[in-house]
Design a protein around this motif. Structure first.
Motif, PDB file in Angstrom:
ATOM      1  N   GLY A   1      -8.926   3.124   0.962  1.00  0.00           N
ATOM      2  CA  GLY A   1      -8.032   2.434   1.897  1.00  0.00           C
ATOM      3  C   GLY A   1      -7.037   1.581   1.135  1.00  0.00           C
ATOM      4  N   PHE A   2      -5.752   1.719   1.456  1.00  0.00           N
ATOM      5  CA  PHE A   2      -4.685   1.015   0.714  1.00  0.00           C
ATOM      6  C   PHE A   2      -3.919   0.078   1.632  1.00  0.00           C
ATOM      7  N   LYS A   3      -3.872  -1.206   1.256  1.00  0.00           N
ATOM      8  CA  LYS A   3      -3.048  -2.202   1.946  1.00  0.00           C
ATOM      9  C   LYS A   3      -1.831  -2.508   1.065  1.00  0.00           C
ATOM     10  N   PRO A   4      -0.657  -2.056   1.486  1.00  0.00           N
ATOM     11  CA  PRO A   4       0.533  -2.334   0.672  1.00  0.00           C
ATOM     12  C   PRO A   4       0.956  -3.799   0.789  1.00  0.00           C
ATOM     13  N   THR A   5       1.878  -4.195  -0.046  1.00  0.00           N
ATOM     14  CA  THR A   5       2.530  -5.494   0.114  1.00  0.00           C
ATOM     15  C   THR A   5       3.113  -5.553   1.529  1.00  0.00           C
ATOM     16  N   ALA A   6       2.927  -6.683   2.210  1.00  0.00           N
ATOM     17  CA  ALA A   6       3.483  -6.833   3.569  1.00  0.00           C
ATOM     18  C   ALA A   6       4.991  -6.594   3.536  1.00  0.00           C
ATOM     19  N   ARG A   7       5.505  -6.005   4.582  1.00  0.00           N
ATOM     20  CA  ARG A   7       6.932  -5.699   4.761  1.00  0.00           C
ATOM     21  C   ARG A   7       7.430  -4.557   3.885  1.00  0.00           C
ATOM     22  N   ARG A   8       6.528  -3.937   3.114  1.00  0.00           N
ATOM     23  CA  ARG A   8       6.942  -2.722   2.389  1.00  0.00           C
ATOM     24  C   ARG A   8       7.126  -1.572   3.380  1.00  0.00           C
ATOM     25  N   VAL A   9       6.244  -1.511   4.369  1.00  0.00           N
ATOM     26  CA  VAL A   9       6.291  -0.470   5.399  1.00  0.00           C
ATOM     27  C   VAL A   9       6.726  -1.135   6.701  1.00  0.00           C
TER      28      VAL A   9
ATOM     29  N   ASP B   1      -0.272 -12.710  -0.076  1.00  0.00           N
ATOM     30  CA  ASP B   1       0.819 -11.720  -0.084  1.00  0.00           C
ATOM     31  C   ASP B   1       0.753 -10.774  -1.289  1.00  0.00           C
ATOM     32  N   LEU B   2      -0.415 -10.127  -1.469  1.00  0.00           N
ATOM     33  CA  LEU B   2      -0.647  -9.203  -2.576  1.00  0.00           C
ATOM     34  C   LEU B   2      -0.822  -7.795  -2.019  1.00  0.00           C
ATOM     35  N   CYS B   3      -0.946  -6.799  -2.889  1.00  0.00           N
ATOM     36  CA  CYS B   3      -1.310  -5.447  -2.449  1.00  0.00           C
ATOM     37  C   CYS B   3      -2.711  -5.147  -2.981  1.00  0.00           C
ATOM     38  N   ALA B   4      -3.442  -4.281  -2.284  1.00  0.00           N
ATOM     39  CA  ALA B   4      -4.846  -4.054  -2.649  1.00  0.00           C
ATOM     40  C   ALA B   4      -5.310  -2.680  -2.200  1.00  0.00           C
ATOM     41  N   ILE B   5      -6.303  -2.149  -2.899  1.00  0.00           N
ATOM     42  CA  ILE B   5      -6.863  -0.840  -2.556  1.00  0.00           C
ATOM     43  C   ILE B   5      -8.378  -0.891  -2.705  1.00  0.00           C
ATOM     44  N   SER B   6      -9.077  -0.193  -1.811  1.00  0.00           N
ATOM     45  CA  SER B   6     -10.536  -0.083  -1.906  1.00  0.00           C
ATOM     46  C   SER B   6     -10.907   1.350  -2.255  1.00  0.00           C
ATOM     47  N   LEU B   7     -11.746   1.496  -3.297  1.00  0.00           N
ATOM     48  CA  LEU B   7     -12.221   2.815  -3.729  1.00  0.00           C
ATOM     49  C   LEU B   7     -13.732   2.879  -3.514  1.00  0.00           C
ATOM     50  N   PRO B   8     -14.273   4.027  -3.085  1.00  0.00           N
ATOM     51  CA  PRO B   8     -15.728   4.109  -2.929  1.00  0.00           C
ATOM     52  C   PRO B   8     -16.424   3.955  -4.287  1.00  0.00           C
TER      53      PRO B   8
END
Length: 431
Positions: free
Chosen positions: A173-181, A389-396
């Protein structure tokens, strides 16, 4: 090679089989999806492609507008809302990229709460163990990717609503930087903290979906070598109350990453977390902004039942005076700048996405205190990325009996680099 249409029919027949008890999806677009699949197959036959998402089976969270229908956002109240005039920006971009949109996925009411339960549309069982919670608020998204009724699912993330279900259902699951999308056509919770992002089986799938939604050319994801990368571990409050199996799996992953040549060092951030917690003690930014979104029915009373776990915090936040909100925003702006400075010495932070594995749905329904404790733990680590206000990703993480995630966090705007690092880590851990 199986056609896109055959893949789609396979999923539709699985969903038809359980239609009477469907909880992961709130709506299916079977005929529109068949037409999109046929068009993609026709392009393939003549050697034409619209890019990496062409023919990919995608589901969208029930808070994105689809022209001609009300956007229910997991609530009964929105069933009678005016139909959307046009597709949400991201829905239009996905369609243009050839994605086959199969349906809308279930979510917690108004995207509030992290457990993943919904008193109106039912609670989707976890993809790995149906008796367990899916995580929220993008509950159906996590389940549909985990059970492979979608190849990619689009969610929203205000405090962890993409990464929590990704971690608990064993997907990326990927959370981009806010306002990127763009958020236009997405039902809001918090304009300051909301981000739109993908859940998928792999990092490259997430990267392709993210590029399309951000309006960028999806390029081949080039994995960044791990040798020499600087990885910070924010030990302290974010590591408390972590289940033993998760802690062991996390340390095992770190060991593998270090063997690959990455430089790992502790990077404390507890002081900033405490500072932000103090600034939002009277009300979280998400609750205060959510209270503005829902101000009308909060003032008059709801005409239909609303989940008390949603209406309670929103009602309390609605009573707070404007200076409380403005001060919280101002303090956050200063802390966001300070966090960016602190993270300048590393490439990514690494920590467990969630400190607990998914408890059973029944155990939380029976014990209000346990539910509150679990919800706090589920949000604790993920919300740091939204708050600062960072970007983050979760990997199994490999080798878990029940799924849990490894979270990588990067500075504001470093999304492409984070995805490239995550692709390397995924390759190393056997994604």
């Amino acid at each position: 090679m199986q056609s896109i249409r055959d893949r789609l029919e396979n999923i539709l027949s699985r969903l038809a089989y359980r239609a009477a008890d469907e909880k992961a999806f709130t709506k299916l677009y079977a005929e529109a999806a068949r037409a999109a699949a046929d068009a993609s197959d026709a392009r393939k036959r003549v050697g034409v492609t619209l890019g990496p998402l062409d023919g990919t089976i995608v589901s969208i969270k029930d808070l994105f507008d689809v022209a001609g229908e009300p956007t229910t956002a997991g609530s009964l109240m929105r069933r009678t809302a005016a139909p959307a005039m046009r597709d949400a920006t991201i829905v239009g971009r996905l369609r243009q990229a050839g994605a086959v949109i199969i349906g809308k996925t279930n979510m917690t009411e108004f995207a509030f709460t992290a457990i993943g339960d919904n008193m109106h549309y039912g609670t989707p069982g976890n993809a790995v163990h149906a008796s367990r919670i899916p995580g929220g608020s993008s509950s159906g998204a996590g389940v549909s990717v985990g059970e492979e009724t979608s190849e990619i699912s689009i969610g929203s993330d205000t405090g962890g609503s993409i990464r929590i279900p990704a971690a608990l259902n064993g997907v990326v699951g990927f959370k981009p930087t806010a306002r990127r999308v763009p958020l236009s056509g997405a039902f809001p919770l918090s304009g300051t903290l909301d981000s739109v992002g993908p859940l998928a089986r792999t990092v490259p799938q997430c990267a392709a979906a993210d590029a399309v939604m951000a309006g960028e050319e999806p390029n081949e994801l080039v994995a960044i070598p791990l040798a020499g990368l600087r990885i910070g571990i924010p030990r302290g409050v974010l590591f408390g109350d972590t289940e033993g199996e998760i802690a062991a799996a996390f340390e095992h992953c770190l060991g593998r990453i270090e063997q690959a040549g990455a430089r790992i060092a502790d990077l404390p951030i507890d002081d900033m977390i405490a500072d932000l917690r103090a600034a939002t003690k009277r009300g979280s930014i998400a609750a205060m902004e959510g209270a503005e979104v829902h101000a009308d029915w909060l003032a008059t009373g709801a005409s239909v039942p609303v989940d008390p776990h949603v209406s309670g915090p929103l009602s309390r936040a609605a009573m707070l005076p404007a200076p409380v909100y403005i001060r919280a925003l101002r303090r956050r702006a200063a802390l966001t700048a300070a966090m960016d400075e602190r993270l300048a010495s590393i490439d990514v932070l690494a920590l467990p996405t969630v400190p607990v594995t998914a408890p059973t749905i029944a155990s939380l329904a029976e014990d209000a205190e346990l539910r509150d404790r679990i919800e706090g733990l589920l949000l604790r680590n993920t919300q740091v990325a939204n708050q600062f206000d960072l970007c983050a990703i979760s990997l199994p993480m490999p080798g878990m009996k029940l799924p849990a995630g490894l979270m990588l966090v990067a500075r504001n705007g470093h999304d492409s680099r984070l995805l490239s690092i995550a692709a390397s880590v995924e390759g190393l851990l056997g994604g």
